[in-house]
Design an enzyme around this catalytic site. Structure first.
Site, PDB file in Angstrom:
ATOM      1  N   PRO A   1     -20.749  15.482   7.132  1.00  0.00           N
ATOM      2  CA  PRO A   1     -20.998  15.158   8.547  1.00  0.00           C
ATOM      3  C   PRO A   1     -19.751  14.568   9.200  1.00  0.00           C
ATOM      4  O   PRO A   1     -19.023  13.793   8.579  1.00  0.00           O
ATOM      5  CB  PRO A   1     -22.128  14.120   8.496  1.00  0.00           C
ATOM      6  N   GLY A   2     -19.498  14.982  10.452  1.00  0.00           N
ATOM      7  CA  GLY A   2     -18.357  14.421  11.181  1.00  0.00           C
ATOM      8  C   GLY A   2     -17.055  15.179  10.997  1.00  0.00           C
ATOM      9  O   GLY A   2     -16.076  14.893  11.663  1.00  0.00           O
TER      10      GLY A   2
ATOM     11  N   PHE B   1      -1.320  11.873  11.061  1.00  0.00           N
ATOM     12  CA  PHE B   1      -2.245  12.926  10.669  1.00  0.00           C
ATOM     13  C   PHE B   1      -2.566  12.691   9.174  1.00  0.00           C
ATOM     14  O   PHE B   1      -3.067  11.628   8.848  1.00  0.00           O
ATOM     15  CB  PHE B   1      -1.705  14.290  11.096  1.00  0.00           C
TER      16      PHE B   1
ATOM     17  N   SER C   1      -4.034   6.293  13.996  1.00  0.00           N
ATOM     18  CA  SER C   1      -4.550   7.444  13.267  1.00  0.00           C
ATOM     19  C   SER C   1      -4.969   8.541  14.225  1.00  0.00           C
ATOM     20  O   SER C   1      -5.388   8.266  15.351  1.00  0.00           O
ATOM     21  CB  SER C   1      -5.761   6.980  12.459  1.00  0.00           C
TER      22      SER C   1
ATOM     23  N   GLY D   1       0.811  -1.216   0.000  1.00  0.00           N
ATOM     24  CA  GLY D   1       0.000   0.000   0.000  1.00  0.00           C
ATOM     25  C   GLY D   1       0.844   1.266   0.000  1.00  0.00           C
ATOM     26  O   GLY D   1       2.076   1.239  -0.112  1.00  0.00           O
TER      27      GLY D   1
ATOM     28  N   LEU E   1      -4.436 -11.482   6.483  1.00  0.00           N
ATOM     29  CA  LEU E   1      -4.133 -11.696   7.913  1.00  0.00           C
ATOM     30  C   LEU E   1      -5.221 -12.508   8.612  1.00  0.00           C
ATOM     31  O   LEU E   1      -4.963 -13.164   9.611  1.00  0.00           O
ATOM     32  CB  LEU E   1      -3.989 -10.362   8.652  1.00  0.00           C
TER      33      LEU E   1
ATOM     34  N   TYR F   1     -14.027   3.134  11.116  1.00  0.00           N
ATOM     35  CA  TYR F   1     -12.586   3.039  10.845  1.00  0.00           C
ATOM     36  C   TYR F   1     -11.787   3.573  12.036  1.00  0.00           C
ATOM     37  O   TYR F   1     -10.901   2.897  12.569  1.00  0.00           O
ATOM     38  CB  TYR F   1     -12.224   3.834   9.571  1.00  0.00           C
TER      39      TYR F   1
ATOM     40  N   LYS G   1      -9.182   1.646  15.001  1.00  0.00           N
ATOM     41  CA  LYS G   1      -7.820   2.075  15.375  1.00  0.00           C
ATOM     42  C   LYS G   1      -7.733   2.278  16.892  1.00  0.00           C
ATOM     43  O   LYS G   1      -6.782   1.849  17.543  1.00  0.00           O
ATOM     44  CB  LYS G   1      -7.433   3.360  14.633  1.00  0.00           C
TER      45      LYS G   1
ATOM     46  N   LEU H   1      -3.694  -7.642  -1.144  1.00  0.00           N
ATOM     47  CA  LEU H   1      -3.891  -6.879  -2.387  1.00  0.00           C
ATOM     48  C   LEU H   1      -5.346  -6.427  -2.588  1.00  0.00           C
ATOM     49  O   LEU H   1      -5.771  -6.173  -3.712  1.00  0.00           O
ATOM     50  CB  LEU H   1      -3.408  -7.680  -3.615  1.00  0.00           C
ATOM     51  N   SER H   2      -6.096  -6.290  -1.501  1.00  0.00           N
ATOM     52  CA  SER H   2      -7.495  -5.860  -1.644  1.00  0.00           C
ATOM     53  C   SER H   2      -7.563  -4.380  -2.024  1.00  0.00           C
ATOM     54  O   SER H   2      -8.524  -3.932  -2.629  1.00  0.00           O
ATOM     55  CB  SER H   2      -8.279  -6.104  -0.358  1.00  0.00           C
TER      56      SER H   2
END
Length: 361
Positions: A317-318, A201, A139, A17, A73, A165, A169, A40-41
């Site tokens: 939003p968010g 960041f 993150s 990645g 994994l 997400y 984390k 590799l997704s």
């Protein structure tokens, strides 16, 4: 090649990645051998061919120094084979995980299952095969909706996270701490773990060679890959989400960090953990400077030599108005700081995008 036998080997999950491939370049350049595990997704294996080219390995050297396993994994038997057949791993840098913020709110179970489940299997196998050092790709989303800037590592985490997400984390940070604590309580075991929680960041830019860079599937979720796709003509214009925030120009302000600086932080963290021999260490990885969306568009226009069209849309939003790091602790404790500024970020991103208008395809 006789000297290579004493080299340390780092297991890199998600190594094909964006951040993984850039980190592998530096690991190889700084003498480490690397074993990559990636399903590799959301990445391409060709990124490792480009890494080989950048570092200047011939095919024989690559067999020894950069090996690849297409493994998920969450597939414990397949991951176990990597541990059984491979050399002993001195440390693991754990990038693998699903990472699209918007998507995570639509299919949260997939995010929890993948990001948490894969990490549980990885940790069990690391423990079994005596690899007790992990640098975890976390993150700044773990901080949730923080009003007071800049963000230090002592700001509370876990409350106000707006997407699945970010919560994976945060949860994995807690899992790693509990796991670490369980190993220190076990007096019969001589092994002690070291864990580095690296809170990124906003990574941008690319390797200065333009050979590797960010290669998102479909519509980019992050600002700068989108901006660079507009710059190269793949998309007509950028939509800016909101221009009525309490910021100098009304658009959201974020801490953008050059991916090469971020990659160097991982290599530095591996060295740091070797010296520490046990503990859990948390670092913000940012520049400490906030740039607005408009700042980024202007800087990218300058790098590519033409105007980048944008339209203003409603707020997302968010989103919060401003978010940037206090990177003091990483500088003082880790001995690392970001060296590359906005101009280099955009120059290197443009080098990648203009050389590879369709990414790796």
């Amino acid at each position: 090649m006789g000297t290579m036998t004493t080299t340390k080997t780092i297991l890199v999950t998600g190594g094909c990645g964006f951040i993984g491939s850039h980190t592998i370049v530096l690991l190889l350049e700084q003498g480490y051998n690397v074993v990559v595990v990636d399903n590799l997704s959301n990445s391409k294996k060709v990124s490792l061919d480009r890494v080989q080219k950048i570092v200047g390995l011939d095919d024989e050297q690559r067999k020894i120094r950069l090996t690849f396993h297409e493994v998920d994994l969450c597939d414990e038997p397949a991951l176990r084979r990597v541990f059984e057949t491979g050399p002993t791993f001195d440390a693991c840098i754990h990038f693998a995980g699903l990472k699209a913020v918007g998507e995570s709110t639509r299919i949260p179970l997939k995010y929890y299952e993948n990001n948490l489940g894969g990490t549980f299997i990885l940790l069990r196998l690391m423990d079994e095969f005596n690899c007790h050092s992990i640098a975890f790709s976390s993150s700044a989303t773990v901080y949730g909706m923080v009003e007071k800037m800049p963000i230090t590592e002592s700001v509370p985490v876990g409350a106000g996270i707006t997407n699945a997400y970010g919560r994976t984390k945060y949860m994995l940070e807690e899992v790693l701490k509990d796991f670490y604590n369980s190993k220190t309580l076990d007096k019969d075991k001589k092994s002690t773990w070291t864990v580095a929680l690296l809170r990124y960041f906003n990574p941008v830019g690319a390797h200065p060679s333009g050979e590797i860079g960010e290669n998102p599937n479909g519509i980019p979720n992050n600002l700068m890959p989108y901006v660079s796709q507009v710059a190269v003509g793949r998309r007509e214009f950028l939509t800016v989400f909101g221009d009525d925030y309490d910021t100098p120009d009304g658009t959201g302000v974020r801490d953008y960090i050059h991916v090469m600086d971020l990659a160097q932080a991982h290599v530095t963290a591996i060295d740091y953990m070797t010296k520490k021999d046990h503990g859990v260490f948390t670092f913000n990885l940012g520049t400490g400077t906030g740039y607005s969306v408009v700042d980024m568009v202007k800087a990218m226009s300058k790098a590519c030599g033409h105007e980048i069209k944008y339209k203003v849309g409603p707020r997302r939003p968010g989103d919060i108005a401003t978010c940037y790091a206090d990177p003091t602790y990483a500088r003082e404790e880790l001995g690392w700081e970001a060296k590359l500024g906005l101009e280099e970020m955009c120059r290197d991103l443009w080098e990648w995008q203009s050389k590879n208008p369709n990414g790796f395809d």
